[in-house]
Design a protein around this motif. Structure first.
Motif, mmCIF file in Angstrom:
data_model
loop_
_atom_site.group_PDB
_atom_site.id
_atom_site.type_symbol
_atom_site.label_atom_id
_atom_site.label_comp_id
_atom_site.label_asym_id
_atom_site.label_seq_id
_atom_site.Cartn_x
_atom_site.Cartn_y
_atom_site.Cartn_z
ATOM 1 N N ASN A 29 0.883 -1.241 0.027
ATOM 2 C CA ASN A 29 0.047 -0.046 0.029
ATOM 3 C C ASN A 29 0.943 1.174 -0.147
ATOM 4 O O ASN A 29 1.852 1.378 0.847
ATOM 5 C CB ASN A 29 -0.950 -0.218 1.243
ATOM 6 N N LYS A 30 0.499 2.157 -0.970
ATOM 7 C CA LYS A 30 1.440 3.281 -1.008
ATOM 8 C C LYS A 30 1.299 4.412 0.088
ATOM 9 O O LYS A 30 2.284 4.908 0.321
ATOM 10 C CB LYS A 30 1.215 4.019 -2.272
ATOM 11 N N LYS A 31 0.090 4.338 0.753
ATOM 12 C CA LYS A 31 0.085 5.352 1.943
ATOM 13 C C LYS A 31 0.800 4.812 3.272
ATOM 14 O O LYS A 31 1.458 5.386 3.902
ATOM 15 C CB LYS A 31 -1.611 5.329 2.337
ATOM 16 N N ALA A 32 0.906 3.510 3.058
ATOM 17 C CA ALA A 32 1.637 2.871 4.256
ATOM 18 C C ALA A 32 2.919 2.141 3.894
ATOM 19 O O ALA A 32 3.566 1.467 4.468
ATOM 20 C CB ALA A 32 0.749 1.679 4.969
ATOM 21 N N PHE A 33 3.406 2.476 2.409
ATOM 22 C CA PHE A 33 4.691 1.998 2.048
ATOM 23 C C PHE A 33 5.932 1.989 2.919
ATOM 24 O O PHE A 33 6.621 0.900 3.031
ATOM 25 C CB PHE A 33 4.859 2.525 0.519
ATOM 26 N N THR A 34 6.094 3.253 3.465
ATOM 27 C CA THR A 34 7.441 3.404 4.252
ATOM 28 C C THR A 34 7.420 2.567 5.534
ATOM 29 O O THR A 34 8.705 1.814 5.957
ATOM 30 C CB THR A 34 7.585 5.026 4.597
ATOM 31 N N TRP A 35 6.137 2.384 6.042
ATOM 32 C CA TRP A 35 6.012 1.506 7.243
ATOM 33 C C TRP A 35 6.269 0.002 7.089
ATOM 34 O O TRP A 35 6.984 -0.687 7.592
ATOM 35 C CB TRP A 35 4.995 1.769 7.994
ATOM 36 N N PRO A 51 -0.248 5.292 -10.312
ATOM 37 C CA PRO A 51 -0.402 6.608 -10.092
ATOM 38 C C PRO A 51 -0.251 7.216 -8.614
ATOM 39 O O PRO A 51 0.048 8.087 -8.342
ATOM 40 C CB PRO A 51 -1.687 7.180 -10.710
ATOM 41 N N PHE A 52 -0.559 6.144 -7.853
ATOM 42 C CA PHE A 52 -0.670 6.447 -6.533
ATOM 43 C C PHE A 52 0.757 6.599 -5.659
ATOM 44 O O PHE A 52 0.908 7.144 -4.562
ATOM 45 C CB PHE A 52 -1.432 5.221 -5.602
ATOM 46 N N ALA A 53 1.691 6.063 -6.427
ATOM 47 C CA ALA A 53 3.062 6.382 -5.838
ATOM 48 C C ALA A 53 3.652 7.571 -5.819
ATOM 49 O O ALA A 53 4.018 8.056 -4.773
ATOM 50 C CB ALA A 53 4.162 5.486 -6.663
ATOM 51 N N ALA A 54 3.227 8.417 -7.022
ATOM 52 C CA ALA A 54 3.578 9.649 -6.912
ATOM 53 C C ALA A 54 2.805 10.502 -6.132
ATOM 54 O O ALA A 54 3.160 11.638 -5.535
ATOM 55 C CB ALA A 54 3.338 10.166 -8.459
ATOM 56 N N HIS A 55 1.536 9.977 -5.870
ATOM 57 C CA HIS A 55 0.595 10.913 -5.086
ATOM 58 C C HIS A 55 0.981 10.967 -3.579
ATOM 59 O O HIS A 55 0.990 11.877 -2.820
ATOM 60 C CB HIS A 55 -0.768 9.876 -5.008
ATOM 61 N N HIS A 56 1.809 9.745 -3.091
ATOM 62 C CA HIS A 56 2.161 9.903 -1.886
ATOM 63 C C HIS A 56 3.553 10.122 -1.886
ATOM 64 O O HIS A 56 4.425 9.864 -0.784
ATOM 65 C CB HIS A 56 1.855 8.451 -1.113
ATOM 66 N N GLY A 57 4.026 10.807 -3.003
ATOM 67 C CA GLY A 57 5.639 11.139 -2.926
ATOM 68 C C GLY A 57 6.690 10.140 -2.885
ATOM 69 O O GLY A 57 7.746 10.282 -2.493
ATOM 70 N N LEU A 58 6.383 8.819 -3.388
ATOM 71 C CA LEU A 58 7.322 7.814 -3.509
ATOM 72 C C LEU A 58 8.217 7.906 -4.578
ATOM 73 O O LEU A 58 9.185 7.254 -4.603
ATOM 74 C CB LEU A 58 6.638 6.519 -3.254
ATOM 75 N N ILE A 91 15.143 -7.334 1.091
ATOM 76 C CA ILE A 91 13.901 -6.964 0.278
ATOM 77 C C ILE A 91 14.271 -5.893 -0.914
ATOM 78 O O ILE A 91 14.569 -4.759 -0.392
ATOM 79 C CB ILE A 91 12.659 -6.953 0.945
ATOM 80 N N THR A 92 13.651 -6.007 -2.096
ATOM 81 C CA THR A 92 13.809 -4.948 -3.043
ATOM 82 C C THR A 92 12.359 -4.463 -3.136
ATOM 83 O O THR A 92 11.557 -4.952 -3.810
ATOM 84 C CB THR A 92 14.224 -5.477 -4.222
ATOM 85 N N TRP A 93 11.973 -3.307 -2.100
ATOM 86 C CA TRP A 93 10.633 -2.689 -2.390
ATOM 87 C C TRP A 93 10.471 -1.821 -3.446
ATOM 88 O O TRP A 93 11.257 -0.944 -3.775
ATOM 89 C CB TRP A 93 10.727 -1.923 -1.081
ATOM 90 N N VAL A 94 9.513 -2.215 -4.139
ATOM 91 C CA VAL A 94 9.185 -1.147 -5.438
ATOM 92 C C VAL A 94 8.121 -0.197 -5.141
ATOM 93 O O VAL A 94 6.885 -0.857 -5.148
ATOM 94 C CB VAL A 94 8.626 -2.259 -6.865
ATOM 95 N N PRO A 95 8.390 0.776 -5.310
ATOM 96 C CA PRO A 95 7.455 1.785 -4.845
ATOM 97 C C PRO A 95 6.374 1.991 -5.887
ATOM 98 O O PRO A 95 5.094 2.386 -5.453
ATOM 99 C CB PRO A 95 8.009 3.042 -4.428
ATOM 100 N N GLN A 96 6.708 1.966 -7.158
ATOM 101 C CA GLN A 96 5.664 2.315 -8.192
ATOM 102 C C GLN A 96 5.401 0.874 -8.792
ATOM 103 O O GLN A 96 6.027 0.484 -9.822
ATOM 104 C CB GLN A 96 6.322 3.113 -9.185
#
Length: 206
Positions: A125-131, A198-205, A139-144
């Protein structure tokens, strides 16, 4: 065409997100000869969702058969679950023989905390991605990404993205036409591109 019937075990816990579970379940249920659904939790009984809806899970990690496909939803309950070593240990032992282990939303944080994403690519989830990305090692976390497929681990972005990943899973085993038919039956316009996000950019990732 794959003719096997695969057991899909949906893992439930207090505070799970309803659509994370029943969006994918709705799609899987459109192919009853291909997918058999079970609901598994640490202790059988009523499991309360984040929305207050209760589901009765009849199987536990101790009693459930080894599944073909595991699906772990997200939801606010994942915040406690990532630190529940008893739950995680039982889950790892039970799911060890699964063909695929998948997650929706912050379910990937649970997989990461359990050590099941180490060495894999994954998203959340992009809103909770950093957490979510604070958990696990290597792990290679893929933001987009709408969802990420990496060998026997599939992880999706937030909530509704789980339905797109499920459609992709259906296509993986039974072809794009089967996935499209299932989506059309429930009037769902699926995204077939795993990189659409489009949500990755919305949440500044990104």
């Amino acid at each position: 065409m794959d003719s096997r019937t695969r057991n899909v075990a949906v893992v439930l816990f207090d505070g799970f997100e309803v659509l994370d579970v029943f969006g994918p379940v709705e799609l899987f249920s459109r192919l009853p000869d291909a997918f058999a659904l079970t609901y598994v939790t640490a202790q059988p009984g009523r499991v309360r969702s984040a929305q207050g809806i209760e589901v009765i899970a009849t199987e536990s990690f101790d009693t459930a058969n080894t599944p073909d496909i595991v699906m772990v939803p997200g939801g606010m309950g994942t915040r406690q679950l990532v630190d529940d070593r008893s739950f995680l240990g039982s889950f790892v032992n039970w799911s060890a023989g699964a063909e695929l282990i998948t997650s929706v939303c912050t379910g990937s944080a649970v997989l990461a905390a359990a050590g099941l994403l180490d060495g894999y690519r994954a998203t959340s989830n992009k809103k909770a991605f950093t957490w979510a990305a604070e958990h696990g090692e290597g792990i290679t976390w893929v933001p987009q990404a709408r969802w990420v497929e990496d060998r026997d681990r599939w992880t999706s972005s937030g909530v509704a993205a789980g339905m797109d990943m499920t459609a992709a899973l259906i296509a993986h085993f039974h072809g794009a036409e089967a996935a499209a038919t299932a989506a059309n039956e429930i009037e769902l316009d699926i995204h077939t591109d795993p990189d659409w996000d489009p949500f990755a950019a919305h949440h500044g990732l990104v």
